[in-house]
Write a protein that holds these residues in place. Structure first.
Motif, PDB file in Angstrom:
ATOM      1  N   LEU A 102       4.655  -1.648 -14.476  1.00 25.16           N
ATOM      2  CA  LEU A 102       4.646  -3.113 -14.500  1.00 25.16           C
ATOM      3  C   LEU A 102       3.364  -3.605 -13.862  1.00 25.16           C
ATOM      4  O   LEU A 102       2.978  -3.135 -12.787  1.00 25.16           O
ATOM      5  N   THR A 103       2.716  -4.549 -14.532  1.00 24.88           N
ATOM      6  CA  THR A 103       1.513  -5.179 -13.997  1.00 24.88           C
ATOM      7  C   THR A 103       1.765  -6.664 -13.801  1.00 24.88           C
ATOM      8  O   THR A 103       2.156  -7.362 -14.739  1.00 24.88           O
ATOM      9  N   ALA A 104       1.551  -7.120 -12.579  1.00 22.21           N
ATOM     10  CA  ALA A 104       1.638  -8.539 -12.248  1.00 22.21           C
ATOM     11  C   ALA A 104       0.250  -9.147 -12.338  1.00 22.21           C
ATOM     12  O   ALA A 104      -0.713  -8.596 -11.788  1.00 22.21           O
ATOM     13  N   GLN A 105       0.143 -10.271 -13.039  1.00 21.77           N
ATOM     14  CA  GLN A 105      -1.118 -10.997 -13.140  1.00 21.77           C
ATOM     15  C   GLN A 105      -1.124 -12.096 -12.087  1.00 21.77           C
ATOM     16  O   GLN A 105      -0.285 -12.993 -12.112  1.00 21.77           O
ATOM     17  N   ILE A 106      -2.070 -12.012 -11.174  1.00 25.35           N
ATOM     18  CA  ILE A 106      -2.158 -12.939 -10.059  1.00 25.35           C
ATOM     19  C   ILE A 106      -3.314 -13.907 -10.304  1.00 25.35           C
ATOM     20  O   ILE A 106      -4.316 -13.554 -10.936  1.00 25.35           O
ATOM     21  N   ASN A 123     -10.014 -13.390   1.596  1.00 22.94           N
ATOM     22  CA  ASN A 123      -9.419 -13.386   2.934  1.00 22.94           C
ATOM     23  C   ASN A 123      -7.913 -13.622   2.901  1.00 22.94           C
ATOM     24  O   ASN A 123      -7.284 -13.738   3.950  1.00 22.94           O
ATOM     25  N   GLU A 124      -7.335 -13.673   1.709  1.00 22.32           N
ATOM     26  CA  GLU A 124      -5.889 -13.838   1.586  1.00 22.32           C
ATOM     27  C   GLU A 124      -5.233 -12.480   1.389  1.00 22.32           C
ATOM     28  O   GLU A 124      -5.899 -11.449   1.206  1.00 22.32           O
ATOM     29  N   SER A 125      -3.921 -12.480   1.372  1.00 21.77           N
ATOM     30  CA  SER A 125      -3.172 -11.248   1.180  1.00 21.77           C
ATOM     31  C   SER A 125      -3.576 -10.583  -0.124  1.00 21.77           C
ATOM     32  O   SER A 125      -3.726 -11.242  -1.156  1.00 21.77           O
ATOM     33  N   ARG A 126      -3.732  -9.269  -0.109  1.00 29.99           N
ATOM     34  CA  ARG A 126      -4.085  -8.507  -1.303  1.00 29.99           C
ATOM     35  C   ARG A 126      -2.914  -7.647  -1.775  1.00 29.99           C
ATOM     36  O   ARG A 126      -3.097  -6.732  -2.587  1.00 29.99           O
ATOM     37  N   ILE A 127      -1.711  -7.934  -1.307  1.00 36.03           N
ATOM     38  CA  ILE A 127      -0.547  -7.091  -1.594  1.00 36.03           C
ATOM     39  C   ILE A 127       0.516  -7.893  -2.337  1.00 36.03           C
ATOM     40  O   ILE A 127       0.819  -9.038  -1.986  1.00 36.03           O
ATOM     41  N   VAL A 128       1.074  -7.270  -3.380  1.00 39.81           N
ATOM     42  CA  VAL A 128       2.239  -7.801  -4.081  1.00 39.81           C
ATOM     43  C   VAL A 128       3.361  -6.784  -3.926  1.00 39.81           C
ATOM     44  O   VAL A 128       3.130  -5.570  -3.979  1.00 39.81           O
ATOM     45  N   GLU A 129       4.577  -7.270  -3.729  1.00 35.61           N
ATOM     46  CA  GLU A 129       5.734  -6.390  -3.562  1.00 35.61           C
ATOM     47  C   GLU A 129       6.620  -6.456  -4.812  1.00 35.61           C
ATOM     48  O   GLU A 129       6.843  -7.535  -5.372  1.00 35.61           O
ATOM     49  N   PHE A 130       7.142  -5.286  -5.197  1.00 36.28           N
ATOM     50  CA  PHE A 130       8.118  -5.193  -6.280  1.00 36.28           C
ATOM     51  C   PHE A 130       9.478  -4.943  -5.625  1.00 36.28           C
ATOM     52  O   PHE A 130       9.667  -3.941  -4.933  1.00 36.28           O
ATOM     53  N   TRP A 133      17.380  -8.435  -1.353  1.00 34.31           N
ATOM     54  CA  TRP A 133      16.281  -7.870  -2.126  1.00 34.31           C
ATOM     55  C   TRP A 133      15.657  -6.739  -1.333  1.00 34.31           C
ATOM     56  O   TRP A 133      15.366  -6.870  -0.146  1.00 34.31           O
ATOM     57  N   LYS A 134      15.418  -5.619  -2.042  1.00 30.76           N
ATOM     58  CA  LYS A 134      14.845  -4.442  -1.410  1.00 30.76           C
ATOM     59  C   LYS A 134      13.483  -4.159  -2.022  1.00 30.76           C
ATOM     60  O   LYS A 134      13.342  -4.102  -3.243  1.00 30.76           O
ATOM     61  N   THR A 135      12.462  -3.997  -1.173  1.00 26.73           N
ATOM     62  CA  THR A 135      11.125  -3.668  -1.657  1.00 26.73           C
ATOM     63  C   THR A 135      11.068  -2.198  -2.037  1.00 26.73           C
ATOM     64  O   THR A 135      11.274  -1.322  -1.199  1.00 26.73           O
ATOM     65  N   MET A 136      10.776  -1.924  -3.313  1.00 31.47           N
ATOM     66  CA  MET A 136      10.663  -0.553  -3.788  1.00 31.47           C
ATOM     67  C   MET A 136       9.229  -0.039  -3.719  1.00 31.47           C
ATOM     68  O   MET A 136       8.989   1.155  -3.566  1.00 31.47           O
ATOM     69  N   GLN A 137       8.263  -0.955  -3.896  1.00 32.07           N
ATOM     70  CA  GLN A 137       6.874  -0.514  -3.918  1.00 32.07           C
ATOM     71  C   GLN A 137       5.971  -1.710  -3.649  1.00 32.07           C
ATOM     72  O   GLN A 137       6.308  -2.845  -3.966  1.00 32.07           O
ATOM     73  N   GLU A 138       4.829  -1.428  -3.032  1.00 31.03           N
ATOM     74  CA  GLU A 138       3.775  -2.419  -2.863  1.00 31.03           C
ATOM     75  C   GLU A 138       2.570  -1.999  -3.692  1.00 31.03           C
ATOM     76  O   GLU A 138       2.320  -0.815  -3.888  1.00 31.03           O
ATOM     77  N   ALA A 139       1.822  -2.986  -4.195  1.00 27.17           N
ATOM     78  CA  ALA A 139       0.622  -2.709  -4.975  1.00 27.17           C
ATOM     79  C   ALA A 139      -0.479  -3.656  -4.538  1.00 27.17           C
ATOM     80  O   ALA A 139      -0.230  -4.836  -4.249  1.00 27.17           O
ATOM     81  N   GLU A 140      -1.690  -3.141  -4.504  1.00 28.67           N
ATOM     82  CA  GLU A 140      -2.835  -3.943  -4.093  1.00 28.67           C
ATOM     83  C   GLU A 140      -3.414  -4.689  -5.286  1.00 28.67           C
ATOM     84  O   GLU A 140      -3.467  -4.170  -6.400  1.00 28.67           O
ATOM     85  N   ILE A 141      -3.858  -5.907  -5.050  1.00 26.58           N
ATOM     86  CA  ILE A 141      -4.459  -6.733  -6.096  1.00 26.58           C
ATOM     87  C   ILE A 141      -5.874  -6.243  -6.375  1.00 26.58           C
ATOM     88  O   ILE A 141      -6.697  -6.120  -5.466  1.00 26.58           O
ATOM     89  N   THR A 182      -4.974  -8.171 -10.769  1.00 25.00           N
ATOM     90  CA  THR A 182      -3.707  -7.593 -11.196  1.00 25.00           C
ATOM     91  C   THR A 182      -3.190  -6.672 -10.101  1.00 25.00           C
ATOM     92  O   THR A 182      -3.965  -6.110  -9.317  1.00 25.00           O
ATOM     93  N   ALA A 183      -1.874  -6.501 -10.090  1.00 17.40           N
ATOM     94  CA  ALA A 183      -1.224  -5.534  -9.206  1.00 17.40           C
ATOM     95  C   ALA A 183      -0.298  -4.697 -10.083  1.00 17.40           C
ATOM     96  O   ALA A 183       0.609  -5.244 -10.719  1.00 17.40           O
ATOM     97  N   THR A 184      -0.530  -3.390 -10.146  1.00 22.91           N
ATOM     98  CA  THR A 184       0.205  -2.517 -11.053  1.00 22.91           C
ATOM     99  C   THR A 184       1.129  -1.590 -10.278  1.00 22.91           C
ATOM    100  O   THR A 184       0.702  -0.945  -9.306  1.00 22.91           O
ATOM    101  N   PHE A 185       2.360  -1.522 -10.738  1.00 30.21           N
ATOM    102  CA  PHE A 185       3.380  -0.674 -10.124  1.00 30.21           C
ATOM    103  C   PHE A 185       3.733   0.452 -11.089  1.00 30.21           C
ATOM    104  O   PHE A 185       3.874   0.234 -12.301  1.00 30.21           O
TER     105      PHE A 185
END
Length: 864
Positions: A262-266, A272-279, A287-295, A301-304
């Motif tokens: 899965l790819t999230a389009q940010i 200087n902002e957060s570079r992490i998206v959580e799945f 809600w349980k975080t299964m994985q984090e991905a860097e933008i 994009t952040a790809t899981f």
């Protein structure tokens, strides 16, 4: 702190589509310092993305060009009557702008596009302008045409700061307008202008901020103006928080062989902002975080990639991003959806397919509505998800940071239109030529075009015009959610590859890259005098002379992939499908005296029943009809898997059957019509097709295309005059394709839908000639030399059968047979080997010789 005030209620988060909306209220946005980025926020759409930024606690326009605007998405002027007011603090960013009544800043009110949708309004809407020129002249409606002498300075309060306020009082069907310049310190009115009798009907739609400057080019382009403290209120004002967009704009996913990608389009958030998206997935009520991905810093994009995904049930997910709204202040932003269980138990697997996503019909609500009702199992976008002209303002190719934002702005429209489908339905998207800012693309293994070349000269030389880093960015946005590449080794310039297999719901999809390895024709065919893929030497014949040594289509690596894929029927694969940018034929005609398709947009759209008298098949080397040997080598491998082919690109919906040595000896293909069509090709050969069905149109039947390839045309969606408006959308044979794969019977239903038909309603009609119904086994139709002994299987139903030549080990074909018996045809004399079974339960039969009688000798194969 940034906030949206709705009738007295404070909403700190203005993200997503899950919040309730309240009709009438007040919009206030006073930006907090400390957040510096390109993207302004979820309440806004910037035209163009690269021309605006959030900086120093205000919105800044960082260009001095015409008609730059920011539309407020979550607030608009409604259809009701009533008073309203719009105001903002604003000023110029430099004192070097000339005093000129042609240059102005202000508001656009009641902006409307063609299709009655807020997204259309935000980008293309035309409205009622009010503002102040750099000469200090207030205006209501249109700025004055008087131009002051260049070199005079702007009025002082514009350089510093002012409050611009527009008040509208409704009386008896019209508005009285008052626009005022207010000193922000004293609150005193510096200047004002009043006008009455403005019709109320002209003041319904989007509200925007405008920076309009003329006389500048890119070399002397400078920052123009800023806005802050935006206030919109009144009875006519509608507050619609569900219209917000971002920071998580959309996502795409695939699921196959137990792996979720899965790819999230940010949106372009700041460094200087957060570079992490959580799945996250739903675990009870939490809600349980299964994985984090860097933008990614280029593609945003952040790809899981999650292995061992539970594909046996629907699983709710959400994407979480912590958005900066001020120094030390964050708010949670979500995007929710469902990863559908893999449809292994479904008999009918539905694929909806699209191509040519120009923006003429944006936001494509008719197509999205139809596809929602159809409820496909997979979406396939075959390329040209964007065009250079999408969202207006042309194209910016440099510098690379601006070119990246230029592409992303166009790409966001794709997700803005189809993103609700992407929440739950897996999607395959592959870029084509326009996605990488080419009219045509011969990738030549990933090389760069020769330095200093542009336009057709560059394209004809082969390779990519845009920098490799930019191309990688494009491919990351479109393909990073696909299964891992078959062979991940990059091509020239470090450009990646994405050709791969998606195994989903019992269907194995081979995803190809038509363009990346393809040779450029100009150097290989010097006598043809190639211009953008078209031979300009009228004495030169493509069918006889174009198939030269060294001309590549898919390249050796993709052919090796197809060899592997044709043989691999693991994971309970039942049927096989090829997905690519375009079909392996040139299904198009032009008037006999035309030798270039530049004429296509100028050809008259015909009435239904008309047939031009002198059209001939053409030889466009952008099609996969060239090179012929490469085309045939690809089709031979596809045929070995009894595979159906879905593609796009050609702007002309068609269903054909391929011929290699004889007509109809290979598989079927669907080229889907364009979503919107700026290049309405047609197929009207003046010589009628051979062997066509009784009563079928003359353009169907057996033909030889412009490269000498054998094709059988089953159905064509030629552009015809419809009388529907707008004509540039509906008269150009636009729409989408649907293919239904029936796993139990192995039947395949091929559908081609016009975009003005509601495909989910009873009685809706497809384009003439559809549906076309075939069977999986129809995709391999060579005339047999003979048959091997019939195979009868006990202990296993629907086994896979693979037939090899004994001497060379070559795979002749592989297929999961229907039932327990099969009479294997072969196509030349010799000794053959059969491997039959499934996964680890295999039996091998050796030294089999063909007979000239089908169903003769029988062999029993027993699985205990």
């Amino acid at each position: 702190m940034k906030a949206l005030i709705i009738t007295g209620l404070l909403f700190i988060s203005v993200i997503g589509c899950d919040r309730p909306g309240t009709k009438h209220g007040k919009f206030i946005d006073d930006f907090t310092d400390g957040v510096n980025r390109t993207w302004i926020g979820s309440d806004y759409w910037a035209n163009r993305l690269q021309d605006w930024q959030l900086n120093k606690g205000r919105i800044e326009c960082i260009t001095s060009q015409q008609n730059r605007s920011v539309s407020v998405l979550t607030c608009r002027l409604g259809n009701n009557d009533g008073n309203f007011s719009v105001s903002a603090r604003l000023g110029l960013l430099t004192d070097s702008l000339p005093q000129n009544d042609l240059n102005w800043i202000g508001f656009r009110l009641g902006a409307k596009g063609q299709f009655g949708d807020y997204r259309d309004d935000a980008i293309y809407g035309k409205g009622f302008n009010v503002g102040i020129t750099t000469a200090g002249q207030l205006f209501i409606g249109e700025p004055p045409v008087k131009e002051y002498k260049t070199g005079q300075m702007v009025v002082p309060y514009l350089i510093n700061e002012l409050i611009l306020r527009a008040d509208a009082i409704y009386t008896d069907g019209s508005y009285q307008f008052m626009i005022s310049v207010i000193d922000p310190v004293s609150g005193n009115i510096i200047d004002e202008l009043e006008e009455s009798g403005i019709p109320g009907v002209s003041l319904t739609g989007a509200i925007g901020l405008v920076s309009h400057f003329t006389g500048f080019n890119r070399s002397n382009d400078i920052h123009s103006c800023w806005f802050d403290d935006i206030k919109i209120n009144g009875k006519k004002v509608e507050i619609l928080p569900e219209n917000s967009f971002g920071p998580i704009l959309f996502s795409q996913y695939t699921l196959g062989r137990g792996v979720l990608k899965l790819t999230a389009q940010i949106a372009p958030v700041g460094l200087n902002e957060s570079r992490i998206v959580e799945f996250q997935v739903k675990n009870g009520n939490r809600w349980k975080t299964m994985q984090e991905a860097e933008i990614d810093t280029d593609a945003f994009t952040a790809t899981f990639r999650i292995d061992d995904w539970n594909s046996r049930e629907d699983i709710q997910y959400r994407l979480l991003y912590l958005q900066s709204i001020g120094i030390g202040m964050l708010e949670e932003s979500f995007r929710t959806g469902t990863i559908r269980k893999e449809p292994l138990e479904k008999d009918e697997i539905i694929v909806a397919a699209f191509t040519g996503n120009n923006d003429i019909g944006f936001p494509d609500c008719d197509i999205v509505g139809a596809v929602t009702k159809i409820n496909p199992d997979l979406l396939f976008f075959s390329g040209d998800q964007i065009y250079e002209s999408v969202a207006g303002f042309g194209v910016q190719r440099e510098p690379i940071d601006k070119a990246t934002l230029d592409y992303l702005r166009k790409w966001y429209l794709y997700g803005w239109a189809f993103g609700d489908l992407f929440r739950d339905i897996p999607v395959v998207a592959i870029p084509d030529d326009h996605d990488v800012y080419h009219g045509n693309l011969w990738g030549a293994g990933g090389i760069a075009v020769p330095p200093g070349t542009t336009g057709n000269t560059a394209q004809d030389a082969g390779g990519y015009k845009m920098p490799a880093r930019w191309v990688r960015m494009v491919e990351r946005t479109q393909t990073s959610h696909l299964p891992d590449p078959f062979d991940p080794e990059p091509v020239e310039q470090g450009i990646g590859v994405y050709y791969t297999e998606l195994n989903y719901g019992g269907i194995s999809f081979a995803i190809l890259e038509d363009r990346k390895f393809k040779s450029a024709p100009k150097q290989l065919l010097p006598d043809a005098l190639i211009n953008n893929g078209w031979a300009q030497n009228r004495e030169w014949d493509a069918a006889s002379n174009a198939d030269v040594p060294g001309a590549k289509l898919l390249g050796e690596r993709q052919l090796a992939f197809l060899d592997h894929w044709a043989e691999d029927w693991s994971n309970s694969t039942i049927m096989k499908v090829v997905l690519s940018q375009t079909i392996f034929a040139n299904v198009a005609t032009l008037p006999k005296d035309e030798y270039h398709d530049a004429v296509v947009p100028r050809l008259r759209i015909l009435e239904k029943g008309e047939y031009p008298p002198d059209d001939k098949p053409v030889s466009d080397m952008d099609s996969n009809g060239w090179p012929q040997t490469g085309r045939n080598e690809a089709l031979k491998r596809i045929r070995k898997a009894f595979a159906f082919h879905i593609a796009g690109d050609q702007h002309l919906g068609s269903t054909i059957r391929y011929g290699i040595d004889e007509w109809g000896d290979a598989g079927y293909a669907l080229c889907v019509p364009s979503i919107s069509n700026v290049w309405p090709r047609r197929w009207y050969p003046s010589i009628p097709g051979e062997n066509r069905k009784t009563g079928a149109p003359e353009y169907t039947g057996d033909f030889i295309d412009g490269f000498g390839n054998k094709i059988t045309v089953m159905a064509i969606a030629n552009p015809t005059y419809t009388g529907k408006k707008p004509g540039n959308l509906y008269d150009r044979a636009t729409g989408f394709g649907v293919v239904r794969f029936h796993k139990k019977s192995r039947n395949i239903d091929i559908e081609c839908w016009p975009r003005f038909e509601e495909a989910y309603l009873e009685g809706a009609e497809q384009y003439p000639g559809w549906p076309v119904k075939i069977n999986q086994m129809d995709n391999y139709n060579r005339k047999p030399y003979g048959w091997l002994p019939g195979i009868n299987v006990s202990g296993m139903n629907n086994p896979v059968m693979k037939v090899y030549r004994e001497d060379s080990g070559e795979l002749i074909y592989a297929v999961r047979i229907l039932g327990r018996s099969y009479d294997p045809p072969v196509f030349s004399p010799g000794s053959y080997r059969i491997v039959i079974g499934d996964e680890n339960m295999l039996k091998e039969l050796n030294e089999l010789l063909p007979e000239n009688i089908k169903g003769g000798k029988q062999i029993e194969v027993v699985f205990n």
